[in-house]
Design an enzyme around this catalytic site. Structure first.
Site, PDB file in Angstrom:
ATOM      1  N   LYS A   1       7.680  -2.698  -1.889  1.00  0.00           N
ATOM      2  CA  LYS A   1       7.734  -4.059  -1.342  1.00  0.00           C
ATOM      3  C   LYS A   1       7.008  -4.940  -2.341  1.00  0.00           C
ATOM      4  O   LYS A   1       6.091  -4.466  -3.014  1.00  0.00           O
ATOM      5  CB  LYS A   1       6.986  -4.137  -0.009  1.00  0.00           C
ATOM      6  CG  LYS A   1       7.738  -3.571   1.145  1.00  0.00           C
ATOM      7  CD  LYS A   1       7.111  -4.055   2.437  1.00  0.00           C
ATOM      8  CE  LYS A   1       6.531  -2.903   3.211  1.00  0.00           C
ATOM      9  NZ  LYS A   1       5.758  -3.324   4.371  1.00  0.00           N
TER      10      LYS A   1
ATOM     11  N   HIS B   1       2.756  -9.400  -2.124  1.00  0.00           N
ATOM     12  CA  HIS B   1       2.969 -10.760  -1.611  1.00  0.00           C
ATOM     13  C   HIS B   1       1.687 -11.583  -1.628  1.00  0.00           C
ATOM     14  O   HIS B   1       0.638 -11.109  -2.041  1.00  0.00           O
ATOM     15  CB  HIS B   1       3.643 -10.735  -0.237  1.00  0.00           C
ATOM     16  CG  HIS B   1       2.823 -10.085   0.832  1.00  0.00           C
ATOM     17  ND1 HIS B   1       1.652 -10.626   1.283  1.00  0.00           N
ATOM     18  CD2 HIS B   1       3.021  -8.950   1.535  1.00  0.00           C
ATOM     19  CE1 HIS B   1       1.173  -9.843   2.226  1.00  0.00           C
ATOM     20  NE2 HIS B   1       1.979  -8.817   2.390  1.00  0.00           N
TER      21      HIS B   1
ATOM     22  N   HIS C   1      -1.540 -10.285  -0.347  1.00  0.00           N
ATOM     23  CA  HIS C   1      -2.239  -9.369  -1.265  1.00  0.00           C
ATOM     24  C   HIS C   1      -2.932 -10.157  -2.368  1.00  0.00           C
ATOM     25  O   HIS C   1      -3.992  -9.767  -2.837  1.00  0.00           O
ATOM     26  CB  HIS C   1      -1.262  -8.355  -1.868  1.00  0.00           C
ATOM     27  CG  HIS C   1      -0.595  -7.491  -0.842  1.00  0.00           C
ATOM     28  ND1 HIS C   1       0.757  -7.431  -0.698  1.00  0.00           N
ATOM     29  CD2 HIS C   1      -1.120  -6.686   0.113  1.00  0.00           C
ATOM     30  CE1 HIS C   1       1.052  -6.607   0.302  1.00  0.00           C
ATOM     31  NE2 HIS C   1      -0.077  -6.148   0.816  1.00  0.00           N
TER      32      HIS C   1
HETATM   33  N1  ARG Z   1      -1.352  -2.066   2.832  1.00  0.00           N
HETATM   34  C1  ARG Z   1      -1.698  -2.878   3.961  1.00  0.00           C
HETATM   35  C2  ARG Z   1      -0.775  -4.091   4.038  1.00  0.00           C
HETATM   36  O1  ARG Z   1      -0.262  -4.516   3.047  1.00  0.00           O
HETATM   37  C3  ARG Z   1      -3.119  -3.354   3.912  1.00  0.00           C
HETATM   38  C4  ARG Z   1      -4.132  -2.259   3.987  1.00  0.00           C
HETATM   39  C5  ARG Z   1      -5.415  -2.703   4.601  1.00  0.00           C
HETATM   40  N2  ARG Z   1      -6.403  -1.686   4.609  1.00  0.00           N
HETATM   41  C6  ARG Z   1      -6.586  -0.739   5.525  1.00  0.00           C
HETATM   42  N3  ARG Z   1      -7.523   0.143   5.358  1.00  0.00           N
HETATM   43  N4  ARG Z   1      -5.836  -0.698   6.615  1.00  0.00           N
HETATM   44  O2  ARG Z   1      -0.597  -4.625   5.113  1.00  0.00           O
END
Ligand code: ARG
Length: 542
Positions: free
Chosen positions: A54, A57, A60
């Site tokens: 993906k 975005h 992030h």
């Molecule tokens: N990869 C997840 C997302 O893009 C965020 C991760 C956040 N960290 C965690 N430990 N849950 O939504």
């Protein structure tokens, strides 16, 4: 007003300037003893954490910029900091993507533009799920669930497809995390290129039981100048998540509902009872199950005192649930509170000429291009001796960071290309302060007296502003809010610009020039300390 401010007010302006000069990069971050005490504490800051297959975005982007700031702040105050990037590479959606790949995958397109092709597949297969749902059907959704269940059970064929998605995505991120120059130099590098970066290259590898902290600079340089000391991923916790649920069963915490879903009963921070699902009815794990396994592993590995997850507001409930579950674990009672989640709002209206799906690389490229055009259009620009591309790249990055950190983090904000040039103010001011020093012809080691600093109003105001720096750092630390620092530095530049008009370093009485030089030098150090904290690289010439 804080104590430090009151104390500093009473010391002479001369002593302040001297102490800024002597402490240099440490000025503003407490005394050596405080930093020594802090060095016994370890904080984990988890940020960036993109997903495979993906695009990276804007959520992030914000997490990356804000998380880097928070990690820098702890580090400057003496803490041991684990900078952790947690890759989203596991979960039902990857089962679905594998189904999508079997349905829509095309080798040629995949070779030509891998990430784009994966994203197209992702969009198409999700559209299939939505269309079927409208007709009351669930075939595709079910196929994705089945595929994920098989992945969790170790199905080699599906895992091979998944590994390919992962390699493609990581190769793409490795380019992004590099500086532009490095990217050009390694343009020919292919998928294998990522492993040399240490990025997610050893999934599942165990690490020492001590707080692992890289002596800075940290290993990977990012086009945003952001670094990490640890690359973990959700798939690392696939097996652990299963054993965690077994442990929960043994302790009686895990209950099963009539549909066969496994859940834990919790109480939120406000004392409201809630239920957290940790196992689907087909026995597969969920996002939160992996987060439970991950925090237990992080505790064992790093023995942290504090942990922060820098993740958008939208995941508020997820982190409330994580706290609620952990508070029921033996030995974890009252250890975590909802402050573990460093929340932030959305960036609205960010789109590049290429369209609305925003890839970070495009945003950086566009900022750099706009800034370069603007620099070249100014008649006053002196190009000799300056690497204009490097300056434009740094200014582009600075503008994006300042625009982001200049807002209260909790708010959504509107991104504006028009404000991009304005956001480079700190860099211009820093370069101006460097040039004052270069052209002064004076020696910073020489002594001076403060008369000139007291009689000139602009000088007085600038110095009163310098005094506040330590308090601003503290305020920003208490709230983990970079906004206070951005606002402070912005005002600092205004004071410098006013003082610049009346406080002449050259062609004046040398003792007066010397006093002003010291004042501008201290301003430069404080501005630079603040800018580095925000993730900027202060420019000396532009
Ligand atoms: N990869 C997840 C997302 O893009 C965020 C991760 C956040 N960290 C965690 N430990 N849950 O939504």
């Amino acid at each position: 007003m804080r104590l430090t401010y009151c104390l500093l007010r009473s010391i002479s302006k001369r002593n302040l300037l001297k102490s800024v000069r002597v402490q240099g990069i440490n000025f503003g971050f407490g005394d050596e003893n405080q930093r020594l005490t802090n060095s016994r504490k370890c904080v984990i800051v988890e940020y960036s954490s993109p997903n495979i297959a993906k695009p990276f975005h804007v959520g992030h982007l914000r997490s990356t910029i804000l998380g880097n700031f928070i990690a820098n702040l702890y580090e400057r105050l003496g803490w041991k900091v684990v900078r952790l990037n947690y890759l989203g590479d596991w979960g039902t959606q990857f089962g679905l993507l594998a189904v999508g790949f079997q349905r829509y995958g095309n080798e040629e397109e995949l070779q030509a533009d891998p990430l784009h092709h994966l994203f197209q597949i992702y969009v198409k297969i999700n559209a299939d799920v939505v269309d079927e749902k409208k007709e009351g059907k669930t075939m595709t959704h079910q196929a994705g669930m089945d595929a994920f269940r098989k992945m969790e059970q170790g199905d080699q064929e599906l895992l091979k497809i998944w590994q390919r998605f992962k390699d493609i995505s990581i190769a793409e991120y490795s380019k992004l995390y590099k500086k532009k120059k490095e990217e050009e130099a390694h343009h020919s590098s292919d998928i294998e290129g990522y492993s040399s970066q240490g990025m997610w290259s050893h999934p599942g590898s165990s690490v020492d039981c001590t707080c692992q902290v890289a002596t800075h600079p940290s290993p990977v340089s990012h086009r945003l100048g952001v670094t990490f000391t640890e690359y973990h991923s959700e798939s690392m916790y696939n097996k652990d998540a299963m054993s965690v649920t077994d442990r929960l069963k043994e302790t009686g915490m895990l209950q099963t509902d009539s549909e066969g879903k496994g859940y834990i009963q919790i109480e939120t921070e406000k004392g409201i009872p809630d239920r957290v699902n940790v196992l689907k009815s087909d026995g597969t794990t969920l996002y939160i199950t992996r987060d439970i396994a991950a925090i237990l592993d992080r505790q064992k590995t790093f023995n942290f005192d504090k942990i922060h997850y820098v993740v958008e507001n939208a995941q508020h409930m997820h982190f409330c649930h994580l706290c609620g579950v952990m508070n029921r674990f033996p030995g974890w009672k009252n250890r975590l509170n909802e402050d573990i989640h460093i929340k932030f709002g959305r960036i609205e209206g960010i789109s590049t000429r290429k369209g609305n799906v925003v890839f970070l690389k495009d945003v950086l490229d566009e900022a750099t291009t706009r800034i370069k055009a603007s620099i070249l259009s100014k008649k006053s620009t002196k190009i000799e001796g300056v690497d204009i591309d490097a300056v434009a790249e740094e200014l582009g990055k600075s503008a994006i960071i300042i625009q982001d950190l200049g807002q209260r983090r909790i708010k959504n904000y509107k991104f504006s290309w028009d404000r991009i040039m304005y956001s480079t103010k700190l860099q211009y001011c820093h370069a101006r302060l460097c040039s004052i020093e270069r052209n002064s012809g004076l020696n910073l080691e020489e002594d001076f007296h403060d008369d000139a600093l007291t009689t000139n109003n602009q000088a007085g105001e600038l110095i009163s502003h310098l005094i506040k720096f330590e308090d601003i750092i503290q305020e920003s630390f208490d709230t983990l809010e970079p906004y206070f620092i951005v606002r402070y530095l912005d005002q600092l530049c205004d004071h410098v610009n006013s003082a610049y008009r009346t406080c002449h370093v050259k062609n004046t009485d040398p003792s007066v020039g010397q006093a002003y030089l010291q004042m501008f030098h201290a301003s430069k150090i404080i501005l630079s300390n603040g800018m580095i904290l925000l993730g900027l690289h202060p420019l000396e010439r532009m």
